[in-house]
Design an enzyme around this catalytic site. Structure first.
Site, mmCIF file in Angstrom:
data_model
loop_
_atom_site.group_PDB
_atom_site.id
_atom_site.type_symbol
_atom_site.label_atom_id
_atom_site.label_comp_id
_atom_site.label_asym_id
_atom_site.label_seq_id
_atom_site.Cartn_x
_atom_site.Cartn_y
_atom_site.Cartn_z
ATOM 1 N N ASP A 77 -3.477 10.823 -2.012
ATOM 2 C CA ASP A 77 -3.839 9.682 -1.196
ATOM 3 C C ASP A 77 -4.285 8.578 -2.138
ATOM 4 O O ASP A 77 -5.049 8.825 -3.074
ATOM 5 C CB ASP A 77 -4.967 10.052 -0.222
ATOM 6 N N ARG A 181 -1.906 6.332 -10.387
ATOM 7 C CA ARG A 181 -1.069 7.524 -10.161
ATOM 8 C C ARG A 181 -0.689 8.160 -11.492
ATOM 9 O O ARG A 181 -0.699 9.383 -11.638
ATOM 10 C CB ARG A 181 0.194 7.133 -9.375
HETATM 11 P P1 ITT Z 1 1.894 9.612 1.990
HETATM 12 O O1 ITT Z 1 2.974 10.112 2.877
HETATM 13 O O2 ITT Z 1 1.928 10.197 0.610
HETATM 14 O O3 ITT Z 1 0.521 9.686 2.617
HETATM 15 P P2 ITT Z 1 1.524 6.730 2.260
HETATM 16 O O4 ITT Z 1 2.476 5.607 2.024
HETATM 17 O O5 ITT Z 1 0.944 6.888 3.627
HETATM 18 O O6 ITT Z 1 2.243 8.057 1.765
HETATM 19 P P3 ITT Z 1 -1.176 6.352 1.057
HETATM 20 O O7 ITT Z 1 -1.859 6.436 2.373
HETATM 21 O O8 ITT Z 1 -1.669 7.204 -0.078
HETATM 22 O O9 ITT Z 1 0.401 6.622 1.172
HETATM 23 O O10 ITT Z 1 -1.166 4.884 0.477
HETATM 24 C C1 ITT Z 1 -1.596 3.775 1.192
HETATM 25 C C2 ITT Z 1 -0.728 2.587 0.894
HETATM 26 O O11 ITT Z 1 -1.161 2.060 -0.366
HETATM 27 C C3 ITT Z 1 0.736 2.927 0.742
HETATM 28 O O12 ITT Z 1 1.396 2.772 1.958
HETATM 29 C C4 ITT Z 1 1.230 1.932 -0.287
HETATM 30 O O13 ITT Z 1 1.798 0.862 0.383
HETATM 31 C C5 ITT Z 1 -0.036 1.522 -1.025
HETATM 32 N N1 ITT Z 1 0.045 2.080 -2.364
HETATM 33 C C6 ITT Z 1 -0.231 3.355 -2.766
HETATM 34 N N2 ITT Z 1 0.029 3.487 -4.067
HETATM 35 C C7 ITT Z 1 0.473 2.295 -4.503
HETATM 36 C C8 ITT Z 1 0.923 1.793 -5.732
HETATM 37 O O14 ITT Z 1 0.994 2.569 -6.808
HETATM 38 N N3 ITT Z 1 1.315 0.529 -5.799
HETATM 39 C C9 ITT Z 1 1.264 -0.267 -4.735
HETATM 40 N N4 ITT Z 1 0.878 0.100 -3.523
HETATM 41 C C10 ITT Z 1 0.477 1.382 -3.408
#
Ligand code: ITT
Length: 197
Positions: A77, A181
């Protein structure tokens, strides 16, 4: 090559994990059931670790239903935290991106543009859960820049990058050098290598 299942609905995360860990001898495979990524319910929580642990608990249950309990599984997450907007978007990063987007974030900010990204990765080793955290400090750009990466990448400039590029202006490899990450996954790789899990 050893295989690690990654349960995520975010293809950007999957590609970054593959780019980082494949050259190190780990094949990162998207975790599918019946040909698709299974739905995971994210709890209402203001804590990324709580969310990551809830995701891995559901993931391990799914592995068990498939008779694959002894396989490894990764979830993570992540969130963007902006100093001028306490706890925002934080654990609501996915929702905020869908609603107001990067443009909306830029409209909310003035001089104070400090921010950081956090990743909490939870790994089921086949026997136990291990947690790895990565943080990247930076600033929010004035304008959106670059077309690489995903999510908030066009507006995030990591402090360590001397040429002031956003994540979206970097190759996946360069982003991983600095990113939340990249750090969490390198810690995970070190753990796997030492432990031989
Ligand atoms: P999961 O299925 O893995 O949960 P998710 O897209 O819902 O995928 P998260 O809740 O962990 O993922 O992430 C929240 C948001 O933060 C995600 O939708 C991305 O748009 C943004 N995000 C996460 N990591 C990022 C990164 O390395 N660079 C830019 N935006 C990022």
């Amino acid at each position: 090559m050893a295989t690690l299942n990654f349960l995520t609905g975010n293809s950007g995360k999957l590609v970054e994990a593959q780019n980082l860990l494949s050259p190190l001898g780990w094949e990162i495979q998207s975790f599918h059931i019946d040909g698709k990524v299974p739905e995971i319910i994210e709890p209402q929580s203001d804590n990324l670790t709580t969310v990551a642990l809830a995701k891995i608990a559901q993931g391990v249950e799914l592995l068990a239903t498939q008779g694959r309990f002894e396989e490894s599984l990764l979830v993570e997450d992540s969130g963007l935290f902006i100093d001028a907007l306490p706890e925002f978007p934080g654990v609501y990063s996915a929702h905020v991106l869908q609603s107001i987007g990067c443009e909306g974030i830029l409209r909310l900010l003035d001089e104070n543009r400090s921010a950081h990204f956090l990743t909490v990765a939870a790994l089921w080793t086949g026997e136990a859960v291990e947690v790895f955290v990565g943080r990247c400090d930076g600033t929010i750009s004035i304008d959106m820049k670059g077309d690489g990466g995903f999510g908030y990448d066009p507006i995030f400039i990591p402090n360590e990058c001397e040429n002031g590029h956003t994540f979206a202006e970097m190759s996946a490899e360069e982003k991983s050098t600095y990113s939340h990450r990249g750090r969490a996954l390198r810690a995970l790789f070190d753990y796997l290598n030492v432990d031989g899990a």
